[in-house]
Design a protein around this motif. Structure first.
Motif, PDB file in Angstrom:
ATOM      1  N   VAL A 181      44.853  48.801  35.931  1.00 33.06           N
ATOM      2  CA  VAL A 181      45.683  48.690  37.664  1.00 33.06           C
ATOM      3  C   VAL A 181      45.258  48.424  38.666  1.00 33.06           C
ATOM      4  CG1 VAL A 181      47.931  49.110  39.054  1.00 33.06           C
ATOM      5  CG2 VAL A 181      48.259  50.222  36.681  1.00 33.06           C
ATOM      6  N   LEU A 182      44.619  49.042  38.849  1.00 35.59           N
ATOM      7  CA  LEU A 182      43.682  48.665  40.067  1.00 35.59           C
ATOM      8  C   LEU A 182      42.074  47.623  40.306  1.00 35.59           C
ATOM      9  CD1 LEU A 182      42.124  52.523  41.047  1.00 35.59           C
ATOM     10  CD2 LEU A 182      43.678  50.878  42.348  1.00 35.59           C
ATOM     11  N   LEU A 183      42.077  47.095  38.743  1.00 37.53           N
ATOM     12  CA  LEU A 183      41.235  45.670  38.488  1.00 37.53           C
ATOM     13  C   LEU A 183      41.912  44.558  38.075  1.00 37.53           C
ATOM     14  CD1 LEU A 183      38.949  47.582  36.056  1.00 37.53           C
ATOM     15  CD2 LEU A 183      37.998  47.112  38.368  1.00 37.53           C
ATOM     16  N   SER A 184      43.177  44.588  38.039  1.00 33.54           N
ATOM     17  CA  SER A 184      44.264  43.639  37.576  1.00 33.54           C
ATOM     18  C   SER A 184      44.748  42.943  39.198  1.00 33.54           C
ATOM     19  CB  SER A 184      45.473  44.624  36.844  1.00 33.54           C
ATOM     20  OG  SER A 184      45.989  45.140  37.958  1.00 33.54           O
ATOM     21  N   LEU A 185      44.437  44.250  40.427  1.00 31.92           N
ATOM     22  CA  LEU A 185      45.190  43.354  41.888  1.00 31.92           C
ATOM     23  C   LEU A 185      44.192  42.594  42.317  1.00 31.92           C
ATOM     24  CD1 LEU A 185      45.156  46.558  43.876  1.00 31.92           C
ATOM     25  CD2 LEU A 185      47.168  45.944  42.315  1.00 31.92           C
ATOM     26  N   ARG A 186      43.053  41.927  41.303  1.00 29.97           N
ATOM     27  CA  ARG A 186      42.418  40.682  41.582  1.00 29.97           C
ATOM     28  C   ARG A 186      43.718  39.213  41.429  1.00 29.97           C
ATOM     29  NH1 ARG A 186      37.472  41.036  38.116  1.00 29.97           N
ATOM     30  NH2 ARG A 186      37.802  43.363  38.786  1.00 29.97           N
ATOM     31  N   GLU A 187      44.358  39.336  40.298  1.00 28.09           N
ATOM     32  CA  GLU A 187      45.540  38.413  40.665  1.00 28.09           C
ATOM     33  C   GLU A 187      46.303  37.925  41.172  1.00 28.09           C
ATOM     34  OE1 GLU A 187      46.737  39.415  36.261  1.00 28.09           O
ATOM     35  OE2 GLU A 187      45.158  39.748  35.348  1.00 28.09           O
ATOM     36  N   CYS A 188      46.857  39.586  42.535  1.00 25.50           N
ATOM     37  CA  CYS A 188      47.746  39.260  43.145  1.00 25.50           C
ATOM     38  C   CYS A 188      47.020  38.101  44.399  1.00 25.50           C
ATOM     39  CB  CYS A 188      48.150  40.703  43.860  1.00 25.50           C
ATOM     40  SG  CYS A 188      49.370  41.461  42.303  1.00 25.50           S
ATOM     41  N   ARG A 189      45.840  39.211  44.833  1.00 32.05           N
ATOM     42  CA  ARG A 189      45.088  38.107  46.110  1.00 32.05           C
ATOM     43  C   ARG A 189      43.837  38.455  45.466  1.00 32.05           C
ATOM     44  NH1 ARG A 189      48.003  38.507  51.139  1.00 32.05           N
ATOM     45  NH2 ARG A 189      45.587  39.166  52.101  1.00 32.05           N
ATOM     46  N   ARG A 190      43.208  36.471  46.296  1.00 30.64           N
ATOM     47  CA  ARG A 190      41.112  36.953  45.834  1.00 30.64           C
ATOM     48  C   ARG A 190      41.003  37.952  46.934  1.00 30.64           C
ATOM     49  NH1 ARG A 190      38.928  31.103  45.631  1.00 30.64           N
ATOM     50  NH2 ARG A 190      37.509  32.481  44.995  1.00 30.64           N
ATOM     51  N   ASP A 191      41.290  38.810  47.410  1.00 33.02           N
ATOM     52  CA  ASP A 191      40.707  39.343  47.977  1.00 33.02           C
ATOM     53  C   ASP A 191      40.533  41.371  48.087  1.00 33.02           C
ATOM     54  OD1 ASP A 191      43.072  39.531  49.014  1.00 33.02           O
ATOM     55  OD2 ASP A 191      43.198  38.938  51.519  1.00 33.02           O
ATOM     56  N   LEU A 192      41.649  41.147  46.925  1.00 33.84           N
ATOM     57  CA  LEU A 192      42.228  42.309  46.419  1.00 33.84           C
ATOM     58  C   LEU A 192      40.874  42.874  45.121  1.00 33.84           C
ATOM     59  CD1 LEU A 192      45.980  43.270  46.309  1.00 33.84           C
ATOM     60  CD2 LEU A 192      43.743  43.952  48.346  1.00 33.84           C
ATOM     61  N   ARG A 193      39.995  42.254  44.628  1.00 30.40           N
ATOM     62  CA  ARG A 193      39.542  42.500  44.244  1.00 30.40           C
ATOM     63  C   ARG A 193      38.148  43.842  44.728  1.00 30.40           C
ATOM     64  NH1 ARG A 193      37.227  38.986  40.429  1.00 30.40           N
ATOM     65  NH2 ARG A 193      38.059  36.442  41.645  1.00 30.40           N
ATOM     66  N   LEU A 194      38.476  44.260  43.218  1.00 31.21           N
ATOM     67  CA  LEU A 194      37.428  45.708  43.279  1.00 31.21           C
ATOM     68  C   LEU A 194      36.404  45.480  41.903  1.00 31.21           C
ATOM     69  CD1 LEU A 194      40.182  48.267  43.722  1.00 31.21           C
ATOM     70  CD2 LEU A 194      38.854  47.484  45.252  1.00 31.21           C
ATOM     71  N   GLY A 195      35.433  46.233  42.569  1.00 34.82           N
ATOM     72  CA  GLY A 195      34.291  46.636  41.449  1.00 34.82           C
ATOM     73  C   GLY A 195      34.803  47.340  40.780  1.00 34.82           C
ATOM     74  N   VAL A 196      33.657  47.456  39.485  1.00 31.05           N
ATOM     75  CA  VAL A 196      34.520  49.421  38.907  1.00 31.05           C
ATOM     76  C   VAL A 196      34.176  50.092  38.935  1.00 31.05           C
ATOM     77  CG1 VAL A 196      33.497  50.021  36.448  1.00 31.05           C
ATOM     78  CG2 VAL A 196      33.882  47.579  36.659  1.00 31.05           C
ATOM     79  N   ALA A 197      33.051  50.130  40.613  1.00 37.17           N
ATOM     80  CA  ALA A 197      32.815  51.808  40.645  1.00 37.17           C
ATOM     81  C   ALA A 197      33.500  51.406  41.465  1.00 37.17           C
ATOM     82  CB  ALA A 197      31.069  51.539  41.268  1.00 37.17           C
ATOM     83  N   GLU A 198      34.002  50.392  42.451  1.00 33.90           N
ATOM     84  CA  GLU A 198      34.776  50.928  43.860  1.00 33.90           C
ATOM     85  C   GLU A 198      36.611  50.992  43.598  1.00 33.90           C
ATOM     86  OE1 GLU A 198      33.732  47.733  46.691  1.00 33.90           O
ATOM     87  OE2 GLU A 198      35.296  46.797  44.880  1.00 33.90           O
ATOM     88  N   ALA A 199      36.704  50.689  42.230  1.00 31.51           N
ATOM     89  CA  ALA A 199      38.204  51.185  41.411  1.00 31.51           C
ATOM     90  C   ALA A 199      37.810  52.627  41.126  1.00 31.51           C
ATOM     91  CB  ALA A 199      38.371  49.971  40.137  1.00 31.51           C
ATOM     92  N   ARG A 200      36.902  53.198  40.767  1.00 37.61           N
ATOM     93  CA  ARG A 200      36.072  54.512  40.107  1.00 37.61           C
ATOM     94  C   ARG A 200      36.419  55.364  41.059  1.00 37.61           C
ATOM     95  NH1 ARG A 200      33.389  55.134  34.453  1.00 37.61           N
ATOM     96  NH2 ARG A 200      34.658  53.266  33.567  1.00 37.61           N
ATOM     97  N   SER A 201      36.357  54.784  42.770  1.00 34.76           N
ATOM     98  CA  SER A 201      36.493  55.378  43.933  1.00 34.76           C
ATOM     99  C   SER A 201      37.695  55.891  43.967  1.00 34.76           C
ATOM    100  CB  SER A 201      35.480  55.429  45.301  1.00 34.76           C
ATOM    101  OG  SER A 201      36.516  54.227  45.348  1.00 34.76           O
ATOM    102  N   LEU A 202      38.744  55.420  43.437  1.00 37.91           N
ATOM    103  CA  LEU A 202      40.705  55.341  43.934  1.00 37.91           C
ATOM    104  C   LEU A 202      40.859  56.023  42.508  1.00 37.91           C
ATOM    105  CD1 LEU A 202      40.887  51.937  45.415  1.00 37.91           C
ATOM    106  CD2 LEU A 202      40.336  53.989  46.514  1.00 37.91           C
ATOM    107  N   ILE A 203      40.650  56.629  41.800  1.00 34.81           N
ATOM    108  CA  ILE A 203      40.707  56.965  40.738  1.00 34.81           C
ATOM    109  C   ILE A 203      41.560  58.158  41.168  1.00 34.81           C
ATOM    110  CG2 ILE A 203      41.219  58.023  38.288  1.00 34.81           C
ATOM    111  CD1 ILE A 203      39.338  55.455  37.172  1.00 34.81           C
TER     112      ILE A 203
END
Length: 380
Positions: A181-203
């Motif tokens: 879900v966190l990695l798919s947010l880039r499809e809504c807004r380009r500025d919500l793009r997350l890397g894998v390490a960033e997404a795992r910090s929000l898990i």
């Protein structure tokens, strides 16, 4: 095509037909050959080929294409040689006829350009003194340690082992869904793009949403709706703030059932003497009952007027539905005629004389109403 030519008597350049009709040279390359060939003796070697091309308006990509064609077809040769003070210089050889590499090497040797082109000795280094000070002997130590080598760089870049181990961690099904879900947010807004390490910090905070009864689709909608109009500067900070501030309430804990009372141990009694039990015979198997057919009402002849017809009678009915409805309308017509004070028998006779159907209640009622209206007009 009409052709008119006047041969010039001065200020002209002779260009070979092999050059003008060359199939692999474009117009810019042919113009360069003609222009450089027509230059005076002193101006041909003073400037580079790019400067001559700039004078005739050949620049940028056009010049690069023309030069590449001239080099490939042997009209231009380039050679790099060391110059004064250790600097390197690029020498260009331009010819109006194609030359091979061996022919160009002969020209380089005759012109004395470059040490390695002519096979001579390398030029001696400059005899200038060092910029600062004179060379001195080492003041401390004369031997390097055994485990150290001269010129070896002991710095070792960090390996990617830690990162690869963190990336290869096994995640639970909830954590895998949250990461998707966190990695798919880039499809809504380009500025919500997350890397894998960033997404795992929000898990961790995102998994708490799922534990509180929120589905992955609802979590994605909460994180991607109501975004600010401007650009989100930090996607990680923005999403962490939303996950913490908008976290739903924790479900109420289920009531803990009261512990059951401990069973009271039964008093210990002496064992009764064992009795021999005779097994009862099994009851005989009953035969399978035949299936009961569905009940169908019998066909009964209708007692109503008209042609004889039958219907399926339910509940002891003697009239079919149509005759029941006609009888109900007839009773209503009789009550209506009684209220109006008319005689339906006389009205029926009048209706027969008028050519109407006396059997229908509508005909009888219409006839009675017409007679009542006529009598009322007569009395007036």
């Amino acid at each position: 095509m009409l052709w008119h030519a006047i041969a010039p008597v001065r200020r002209y350049t002779k260009v070979s037909h092999d050059v003008m009709r060359h199939p692999r040279l474009n117009s810019d390359a042919k113009v360069l050959i003609s222009y450089v060939q027509g230059l005076p003796e002193g101006e041909q070697g003073d400037r580079a080929l790019s400067e001559h091309a700039r004078e005739v308006g050949i620049k940028g990509r056009r010049y690069q294409t023309a030069k590449e064609q001239l080099v490939v077809n042997g009209f231009v040769h380039e050679h790099k040689a060391p110059g004064a003070r250790g600097l390197w210089a690029t020498h260009q050889l331009f010819s109006n006829v194609p030359l091979s590499d061996a022919d160009a090497l002969v020209v380089w040797r005759e012109a004395g350009v470059g040490a390695d082109a002519g096979g001579g000795t390398e030029p001696a280094p400059s005899a200038q003194l060092p910029t600062v000070g004179q060379p001195r002997a080492r003041s401390v130590g004369h031997q390097l340690p055994v485990d150290e080598e001269l010129g070896e760089n002991s710095f070792r870049p960090p390996t990617q082992a830690a990162h690869s181990e963190a990336a290869s961690e096994e995640l639970s099904p909830e954590e895998v869904e949250v990461e998707r879900v966190l990695l798919s947010l880039r499809e809504c807004r380009r500025d919500l793009r997350l890397g894998v390490a960033e997404a795992r910090s929000l898990i961790a905070p995102a998994v708490e949403w799922l534990r509180r009864g929120v589905s992955g689709a609802e979590l994605r909608e909460v994180l991607s709706s109501g975004l600010p109009t401007g650009r989100v500067r930090s996607a990680v900070g923005f999403l962490r703030h939303r996950l913490v501030q908008k976290m739903p309430e924790a479900p109420a804990p289920a009531p803990v059932p009261a512990p059951a009372p401990a069973p009271v141990p039964a008093p210990v009694s002496e064992p009764a003497p064992e009795s021999v039990s005779v097994p009862e015979p099994a009851p005989p198997a009953l035969p399978d009952a035949p299936p009961v057919p569905p009940r169908v009402a019998p066909l009964v002849t209708c007692e109503g007027p008209g042609n004889e017809h039958v219907f399926r009678a339910y509940g002891g009915a003697t009239l079919c539905p149509d005759c029941q409805q006609a009888a109900a309308w007839a009773r209503w017509a009789e009550r209506r005629a009684a209220d109006l004070g008319v005689d339906l028998a006389e009205d029926a006779a009048k209706a027969v004389e008028a050519g109407r159907d006396p059997d229908g209640w509508r005909s009888r009622l219409a006839a009675a109403a017409a007679v009542a209206a006529a009598e009322g007009v007569g009395e007036q």
